[in-house]
Design a protein around this motif. Structure first.
Motif, PDB file in Angstrom:
ATOM      1  N   PRO A  84       0.824  -1.210   0.000  1.00 21.79           N
ATOM      2  CA  PRO A  84       0.000   0.000   0.000  1.00 21.79           C
ATOM      3  C   PRO A  84       0.854   1.255   0.000  1.00 21.79           C
ATOM      4  N   VAL A  85       0.256   2.359  -0.432  1.00 26.12           N
ATOM      5  CA  VAL A  85       0.920   3.658  -0.410  1.00 26.12           C
ATOM      6  C   VAL A  85      -0.125   4.703  -0.052  1.00 26.12           C
ATOM      7  N   LEU A  86       0.288   5.753   0.633  1.00 22.92           N
ATOM      8  CA  LEU A  86      -0.641   6.801   1.061  1.00 22.92           C
ATOM      9  C   LEU A  86      -0.445   8.017   0.163  1.00 22.92           C
ATOM     10  N   LEU A  87      -1.489   8.417  -0.539  1.00 19.63           N
ATOM     11  CA  LEU A  87      -1.418   9.597  -1.402  1.00 19.63           C
ATOM     12  C   LEU A  87      -1.455  10.847  -0.529  1.00 19.63           C
ATOM     13  N   PHE A  88      -0.418  11.660  -0.634  1.00 15.26           N
ATOM     14  CA  PHE A  88      -0.283  12.823   0.241  1.00 15.26           C
ATOM     15  C   PHE A  88      -0.131  14.084  -0.593  1.00 15.26           C
ATOM     16  N   SER A  89      -1.064  15.011  -0.416  1.00 19.51           N
ATOM     17  CA  SER A  89      -1.036  16.259  -1.184  1.00 19.51           C
ATOM     18  C   SER A  89      -0.552  17.441  -0.372  1.00 19.51           C
ATOM     19  N   GLY A  90      -0.507  17.295   0.956  1.00 20.66           N
ATOM     20  CA  GLY A  90      -0.188  18.427   1.824  1.00 20.66           C
ATOM     21  C   GLY A  90      -1.421  19.191   2.230  1.00 20.66           C
ATOM     22  N   GLY A  91      -2.595  18.727   1.754  1.00 20.37           N
ATOM     23  CA  GLY A  91      -3.861  19.339   2.137  1.00 20.37           C
ATOM     24  C   GLY A  91      -4.376  18.765   3.453  1.00 20.37           C
ATOM     25  N   LYS A  92      -5.398  19.399   4.005  1.00 17.96           N
ATOM     26  CA  LYS A  92      -5.889  19.036   5.340  1.00 17.96           C
ATOM     27  C   LYS A  92      -6.367  17.592   5.419  1.00 17.96           C
ATOM     28  N   ASP A  93      -7.003  17.079   4.344  1.00 16.26           N
ATOM     29  CA  ASP A  93      -7.543  15.725   4.387  1.00 16.26           C
ATOM     30  C   ASP A  93      -6.426  14.677   4.411  1.00 16.26           C
ATOM     31  N   SER A  94      -5.417  14.859   3.576  1.00 23.07           N
ATOM     32  CA  SER A  94      -4.313  13.898   3.577  1.00 23.07           C
ATOM     33  C   SER A  94      -3.496  14.024   4.858  1.00 23.07           C
ATOM     34  N   ILE A  95      -3.462  15.211   5.447  1.00 22.21           N
ATOM     35  CA  ILE A  95      -2.781  15.389   6.735  1.00 22.21           C
ATOM     36  C   ILE A  95      -3.516  14.613   7.819  1.00 22.21           C
ATOM     37  N   VAL A  96      -4.848  14.672   7.806  1.00 20.48           N
ATOM     38  CA  VAL A  96      -5.644  13.925   8.792  1.00 20.48           C
ATOM     39  C   VAL A  96      -5.465  12.424   8.605  1.00 20.48           C
ATOM     40  N   ASP A 137     -16.294  17.924  10.132  1.00 17.15           N
ATOM     41  CA  ASP A 137     -15.653  16.902  10.954  1.00 17.15           C
ATOM     42  C   ASP A 137     -14.129  17.048  10.911  1.00 17.15           C
ATOM     43  N   ILE A 138     -13.606  17.298   9.701  1.00 16.41           N
ATOM     44  CA  ILE A 138     -12.159  17.445   9.530  1.00 16.41           C
ATOM     45  C   ILE A 138     -11.636  18.593  10.387  1.00 16.41           C
ATOM     46  N   TRP A 139     -12.298  19.737  10.304  1.00 16.80           N
ATOM     47  CA  TRP A 139     -11.826  20.898  11.062  1.00 16.80           C
ATOM     48  C   TRP A 139     -11.979  20.679  12.554  1.00 16.80           C
ATOM     49  N   GLN A 140     -13.093  20.076  12.989  1.00 19.86           N
ATOM     50  CA  GLN A 140     -13.279  19.797  14.419  1.00 19.86           C
ATOM     51  C   GLN A 140     -12.207  18.841  14.924  1.00 19.86           C
ATOM     52  N   TYR A 141     -11.859  17.852  14.099  1.00 18.78           N
ATOM     53  CA  TYR A 141     -10.858  16.861  14.501  1.00 18.78           C
ATOM     54  C   TYR A 141      -9.465  17.505  14.566  1.00 18.78           C
ATOM     55  N   ILE A 142      -9.142  18.348  13.600  1.00 18.03           N
ATOM     56  CA  ILE A 142      -7.857  19.051  13.613  1.00 18.03           C
ATOM     57  C   ILE A 142      -7.733  19.891  14.882  1.00 18.03           C
ATOM     58  N   TRP A 143      -8.830  20.541  15.243  1.00 14.60           N
ATOM     59  CA  TRP A 143      -8.840  21.351  16.472  1.00 14.60           C
ATOM     60  C   TRP A 143      -8.713  20.466  17.704  1.00 14.60           C
ATOM     61  N   MET A 144      -9.478  19.364  17.758  1.00 15.16           N
ATOM     62  CA  MET A 144      -9.451  18.471  18.918  1.00 15.16           C
ATOM     63  C   MET A 144      -8.081  17.827  19.118  1.00 15.16           C
ATOM     64  N   GLU A 145      -7.451  17.414  17.989  1.00 15.11           N
ATOM     65  CA  GLU A 145      -6.180  16.697  18.057  1.00 15.11           C
ATOM     66  C   GLU A 145      -4.967  17.619  18.004  1.00 15.11           C
ATOM     67  N   LYS A 146      -5.240  18.934  17.847  1.00 15.10           N
ATOM     68  CA  LYS A 146      -4.152  19.924  17.759  1.00 15.10           C
ATOM     69  C   LYS A 146      -3.162  19.569  16.642  1.00 15.10           C
ATOM     70  N   ILE A 147      -3.709  19.267  15.472  1.00 15.38           N
ATOM     71  CA  ILE A 147      -2.903  18.884  14.312  1.00 15.38           C
ATOM     72  C   ILE A 147      -2.409  20.135  13.595  1.00 15.38           C
ATOM     73  N   GLU A 148      -1.149  20.158  13.284  1.00 15.07           N
ATOM     74  CA  GLU A 148      -0.573  21.301  12.563  1.00 15.07           C
ATOM     75  C   GLU A 148      -0.962  21.235  11.091  1.00 15.07           C
ATOM     76  N   ILE A 149      -1.286  22.374  10.508  1.00 13.28           N
ATOM     77  CA  ILE A 149      -1.676  22.455   9.099  1.00 13.28           C
ATOM     78  C   ILE A 149      -0.940  23.621   8.444  1.00 13.28           C
ATOM     79  N   PRO A 150      -0.860  23.653   7.116  1.00 14.45           N
ATOM     80  CA  PRO A 150      -0.174  24.760   6.427  1.00 14.45           C
ATOM     81  C   PRO A 150      -0.832  26.106   6.705  1.00 14.45           C
TER      82      PRO A 150
END
Length: 303
Positions: free
Chosen positions: A32-44, A195-208
């Motif tokens: 398997p491989v993970l497609l990563f764009s640097g966008g919020k969804d692939s970051i999550v 959901d994505i934004w709430q999760y980023i806030w809850m998990e304190k995930i860094e984004i661009p």
């Protein structure tokens, strides 16, 4: 407090479902491989993969299809994140596909490399012999993506047939395939933009930083706010002005628009998204080329 607990429980349920799917991928597929764009969804998705296999590292590489026209903040963030988590990054260059004569670059004012990514992606999957490509697509993004299952089969040409998908009853996923075929798997299919934004806030995930409100030199074309970069051709009457904007979605600079916004924090972004009546892909010019633009690209092998 009840509303707050509801959202926490809701996000935890989504997280558990996604982690289960990621572990199913590791169990069923060899490469398997993970497609990563640097966008919020692939970051999550990357964050979920870290949690799914902790304390071990993510057991598959990250693949980024680079159009050469990416936002600088995205590339900078990508390299920083990969270094932090110790992941193996593979970069497929659209420019290589152009140089090899496999694709022809568009010309004119509205030219974009976005559609050229398909060939580069399929070549990278074939070269790496990957039998599964994980992605951050969500069903709420666009009507074609709403047709996707968690495990989405692709034939030996990398093509998708929306009428030929397997049932997924009781979270039973069938990853069986013939030689040369592969799957695209979407662990966050059931998530929404909120959901994505709430999760980023809850998990304190860094984004661009590009996702937050900032000043940028932009111009407006057909109601879309574009970044006035060197790769963007402009008409004589398209005036460049400094605007306070942010980007809800990140893609190729030639087809990704911004929105006027003063949301410079995650709580403000969440508040803004909750009140918006325009989808996040409403600023994507590539989706407006035809009524079935996304579905046509997906059938050809696009992400």
């Amino acid at each position: 407090m009840e509303v707050y607990n509801y959202y926490i429980n809701h996000l935890k349920e989504l997280e558990a479902e996604s982690i289960f799917i990621l572990r199913e991928v590791a169990a069923q597929f060899e490469r398997p491989v993970l497609l990563f764009s640097g966008g919020k969804d692939s970051i999550v998705v990357t964050h979920l993969a870290k949690k799914a296999f902790f304390p071990a590292k993510i057991p598959f590489p990250l693949l980024h299809v680079d159009t050469g026209h990416n936002f600088p903040e995205t590339i900078e963030f990508r390299d920083k994140l990969v270094k932090e988590i110790g992941a193996n990054l593979i970069v497929g260059l659209v420019q290589d596909s152009i140089d090899q004569g496999k694709v022809k670059e568009e010309k004119g004012i509205n030219a974009s490399r976005n559609g050229l990514q398909t060939v580069t992606l399929l070549d990278a999957l074939e070269e790496g012999k990957y039998d599964c490509a994980l992605g951050g697509a969500r069903r709420d993004e666009e009507k074609a993506r709403a047709k996707e299952r968690f495990f989405s089969h692709r034939d030996e040409f990398g093509q998708w047939d929306p009428k030929n998908q397997r049932p997924e009853l009781w979270n039973l996923f069938n990853g069986k395939k013939h030689v040369g075929e592969h799957f695209r798997v979407f662990p966050i299919s059931n998530w929404t933009e909120m959901d994505i934004w709430q999760y980023i806030w809850m998990e304190k995930i860094e984004i661009p930083s590009i996702y937050f409100s900032h000043k940028r030199n932009c111009f407006i074309r057909d109601g879309v706010i574009y970044y006035a970069s060197d790769v963007m051709q402009r008409k004589e009457d398209e005036k460049v002005e400094e605007m306070v904007v942010r980007f809800r979605t990140i893609g190729d600079m030639t087809c990704t628009g911004a929105v006027f916004s003063d949301a410079d924090t995650l709580p403000k972004i969440i508040e803004e998204v909750s009140a918006s009546r325009v989808t996040e892909r409403g600023t994507r010019a590539d989706d407006k080329r035809s009524e079935t633009a996304m579905e046509d690209r997906k059938k050809a092998g696009y992400f």
